[in-house]
Design an enzyme around this catalytic site. Structure first.
Site, PDB file in Angstrom:
ATOM      1  NE  ARG A  24      -4.193  -1.484   1.589  1.00 26.59           N
ATOM      2  CZ  ARG A  24      -4.381  -2.756   2.117  1.00 26.59           C
ATOM      3  NH1 ARG A  24      -3.328  -3.980   2.704  1.00 26.59           N
ATOM      4  NH2 ARG A  24      -4.892  -3.383   2.310  1.00 26.59           N
TER       5      ARG A  24
ATOM      6  CG  ASP B  77      10.607  -6.857   2.985  1.00 25.54           C
ATOM      7  OD1 ASP B  77       9.598  -6.232   3.311  1.00 25.54           O
ATOM      8  OD2 ASP B  77      11.508  -7.598   4.043  1.00 25.54           O
TER       9      ASP B  77
ATOM     10  CG  ASP C 230      15.359   7.257  -2.105  1.00 24.88           C
ATOM     11  OD1 ASP C 230      16.272   6.005  -1.660  1.00 24.88           O
ATOM     12  OD2 ASP C 230      14.361   6.764  -3.316  1.00 24.88           O
TER      13      ASP C 230
END
Length: 201
Positions: A10, A71, A159
């Site tokens: 999600r 994952d 990031d």
């Protein structure tokens, strides 16, 4: 050929990356927001593969569709591989990207003057699942270093603090640049090389 794949997430940032990466292959991508009736799959595994399998295989059984479980996580060497499978939940009980980053930078504060001790890699395990079929598993890593402070506006998650070269973080790369070199981009290309044969063997 089956042209719809469900991504077992999600996470809108993750779905956006998948849509971009799969666009070249002509697949329609759905995620769990398209299936609000599905309850959350608990990530009770102790490895990336176990968690990716849990998500992909359970949702494939429920929907009867081809499901991709992902994952991924950031593994910092000096922290023994943490946050690892707990990357998304690192600042629990109410984790956000910002809180996860703040906690990680705090944990790494003693290494600020020794950049070589801030080595890390992103890891992705992808599992493709389909009812009645042995799952397909691929993995990839992306090596880098942890920055001293967040930089950049692109991407998501860690990031902004993941240095991909001497000057730029992953959040300073364009989408196209990131998808060419990232852990998820690499894993997806491996997956796409094997997926057509796997679907029909």
């Amino acid at each position: 050929m089956e042209k719809t794949l469900i991504i077992a997430t999600r996470n809108s940032g993750k779905t956006k990356e998948f849509k971009k990466l799969f666009a070249d292959f002509g697949y329609e991508i759905k995620d769990l927001t398209d299936y609000p009736e599905l309850s959350e799959i608990e990530e009770t595994g102790t490895t990336f593969e176990e968690n990716a399998r849990l998500k992909a295989e359970q949702i494939a059984e429920i929907t009867g569709q081809v499901v991709i479980g992902d994952d991924s996580g950031l593994c910092v060497d000096v922290l023994g591989g943490l946050p690892g499978i707990w990357s998304h939940r690192f600042s629990a009980p109410d984790p956000t990207d910002e809180k996860n980053i703040a906690k990680l930078l705090h944990e790494l504060a003693p290494t600020a003057i020794t950049p070589e001790r801030r080595s890390a890699h992103f890891h992705t395990t992808l599992v493709a699942a389909k009812p009645g079929r042995e799952s397909l598993v691929v993995e990839a890593d992306w090596d880098g270093y942890i920055a001293l402070a967040p930089k950049g506006e692109n991407g998501f998650g860690y990031d902004p603090i993941f240095m991909v070269d001497a000057f730029r973080t992953a959040a300073e790369l364009s989408e196209k640049e990131k998808n060419q070199v990232s852990h998820r981009g690499q894993a997806l290309r491996k997956l796409m090389a094997e997926l057509p044969e796997w679907l029909y063997k």
